[in-house]
Every structure is written in structure tokens, then in C-alpha cells.
Design a protein around this motif. Structure first.
Motif, PDB file in Angstrom:
ATOM      1  N   THR A  71      83.877  77.559  65.049  1.00 42.09           N
ATOM      2  CA  THR A  71      84.280  78.200  63.798  1.00 42.09           C
ATOM      3  C   THR A  71      84.049  79.705  63.873  1.00 42.09           C
ATOM      4  O   THR A  71      84.922  80.498  63.523  1.00 42.09           O
ATOM      5  CB  THR A  71      83.488  77.603  62.608  1.00 42.09           C
ATOM      6  OG1 THR A  71      83.690  76.191  62.588  1.00 42.09           O
ATOM      7  CG2 THR A  71      83.931  78.199  61.296  1.00 42.09           C
ATOM      8  N   LEU A 126      90.487  79.072  57.356  1.00 46.50           N
ATOM      9  CA  LEU A 126      89.248  78.810  58.076  1.00 46.50           C
ATOM     10  C   LEU A 126      88.061  78.892  57.125  1.00 46.50           C
ATOM     11  O   LEU A 126      87.173  78.036  57.151  1.00 46.50           O
ATOM     12  CB  LEU A 126      89.100  79.825  59.210  1.00 46.50           C
ATOM     13  CG  LEU A 126      88.100  79.534  60.297  1.00 46.50           C
ATOM     14  CD1 LEU A 126      88.433  78.214  61.007  1.00 46.50           C
ATOM     15  CD2 LEU A 126      88.072  80.666  61.307  1.00 46.50           C
ATOM     16  N   HIS A 168      85.894  75.604  56.354  1.00 47.52           N
ATOM     17  CA  HIS A 168      84.614  75.542  57.050  1.00 47.52           C
ATOM     18  C   HIS A 168      83.539  76.400  56.402  1.00 47.52           C
ATOM     19  O   HIS A 168      82.469  76.587  56.978  1.00 47.52           O
ATOM     20  CB  HIS A 168      84.814  75.932  58.520  1.00 47.52           C
ATOM     21  CG  HIS A 168      85.751  75.009  59.220  1.00 47.52           C
ATOM     22  ND1 HIS A 168      85.389  73.756  59.629  1.00 47.52           N
ATOM     23  CD2 HIS A 168      87.058  75.142  59.546  1.00 47.52           C
ATOM     24  CE1 HIS A 168      86.430  73.160  60.192  1.00 47.52           C
ATOM     25  NE2 HIS A 168      87.456  73.980  60.144  1.00 47.52           N
ATOM     26  N   LEU A 188      87.494  72.304  65.825  1.00 52.23           N
ATOM     27  CA  LEU A 188      87.470  72.406  64.363  1.00 52.23           C
ATOM     28  C   LEU A 188      88.056  71.161  63.694  1.00 52.23           C
ATOM     29  O   LEU A 188      87.750  70.881  62.549  1.00 52.23           O
ATOM     30  CB  LEU A 188      88.247  73.645  63.899  1.00 52.23           C
ATOM     31  CG  LEU A 188      87.688  74.982  64.359  1.00 52.23           C
ATOM     32  CD1 LEU A 188      88.591  76.113  63.887  1.00 52.23           C
ATOM     33  CD2 LEU A 188      86.275  75.182  63.871  1.00 52.23           C
TER      34      LEU A 188
END
Length: 183
Positions: A74, A116, A120, A181
Motif C-alpha cells: 500500500t 487507494l 486502504h 492489495l
């Protein structure tokens, strides 16, 4: 006997979880980035620029290391996308390039960074769990070298072409961390 009143709720939950997981997969976005970078300068002959080739010393081990974990992935993907965004945001990009495609690339990178972050959350900012060799720092150093290269070449068209080709190469290396991911 099935309770039919719960069916719409179950369908909504199923669809939202499916859409959410699809929204976190950056694979197609990276393919589009790669394509935009290719199309940006299709008509430019590279032969005159061969003298400007350089080894930017991309830290491949950051993206291919055996200890690549989801948290590291990440941070690596986030840092790479941010640095690419910064480079192509410079007002020194060649006028010969298709500026519409450059802007489309920047918008796509921004969207990927937002995806993203939403998928996350705090992992994006996390550095504590990274191994002794800090991938974020290795990437910053690498991209700093690219910026210095451009500056040293007075942001010439050939220098930008070498950087554009290098960034396309980086995107191919992002396959492994982006797969992490999805796990």
C-alpha cells in the motif's frame, strides 16, 4: 421457508461489496496510465535522444522483495503514484506532447490515489511496519534522481522522453504490489 423481505437488503449488500472490491483493484488503471504515457509522444523519434539515456537505478527490490506484505504494498503503490503525479505536474513538460493525454494521466493518478486511500485507509500513511530498508525513502530518492536528471538536462524534450519511458517501465514493476492489495 425464505424471508423474501430480506432479499433486497441482501442484494444491496452483495452488490456494494462487489463494487467496493472492484474499486480497489488498480490493475486496469495502471494499464491505462501505461497506454497514455505511450500515446503522449507517439510521433517523436527516439534516435536523437539515445545520447540522453541514463540508468535511473530503479530500486526493483522494493517492489519485488520476498518480504512484500500488504501494508508495504500500500505504501509503495501510494508513494509511486504520488511521485509520478508530481513529475508530470511540472509546468516544464514538452509542448510537443499531447497535453490532453497528460492531463488525463494526472486526473487518473489523482483518482487512483483517492481509491487507494478509501480502500486502504491508514495503511497509506503507515511507515512503522516497514522493514529496515525503508521502501518509501528508496522511492523518494529514486524519483529525486529523476527530477535532478530533468533539471540537469534543462527539461529538454529528450530528457522528458527518457523519463516518460522510465515511468512506463516503473508501471510494469507495479504489478506485484498491486496484486498484494487485492489479497
Amino acid at each position: 421457508m425464505m424471508n423474501w423481505t430480506l432479499l433486497p437488503v441482501a442484494l444491496v449488500l452483495l452488490c456494494s461489496s462487489t463494487l467496493g472490491s472492484l474499486g480497489c483493484d488498480l490493475t486496469q488503471d495502471l494499464k491505462k496510465d501505461f497506454s497514455l504515457l505511450e500515446q503522449m509522444s507517439k510521433k517523436f523519434p527516439l534516435l536523437p535522444c539515445l545520447k540522453d539515456r541514463t540508468n535511473f537505478k530503479f530500486p526493483k527490490e522494493v517492489m519485488e522483495g520476498s518480504q512484500l506484505q500488504k501494508e508495504n504494498a500500500t505504501v509503495i503503490v501510494n508513494e509511486t503514484l504520488q511521485q509520478i503525479f508530481i513529475i508530470f505536474s511540472l509546468n516544464t513538460t514538452p509542448a510537443e506532447w499531447n497535453q490532453t493525454q497528460r492531463i488525463e494521466l494526472l486526473m487518473g493518478l489523482d483518482q487512483q490515489l483517492e481509491q487507494l486511500k478509501s480502500c486502504h485507509g491508514q495503511e497509506v500513511e503507515q511507515e512503522e511496519h516497514l522493514k529496515s530498508e525503508n521502501p518509501r525513502q528508496a522511492l523518494k530518492t529514486y524519483f529525486q534522481g529523476i527530477s535532478q536528471y530533468l533539471q540537469g538536462k534543462d527539461y529538454s524534450l529528450c530528457a522528458w522522453e527518457m523519463v516518460r519511458i522510465e515511468i512506463r517501465r516503473i508501471i510494469t514493476f507495479m504489478d506485484k504490489p498491486t496484486r498484494k492489495l487485492r489479497v
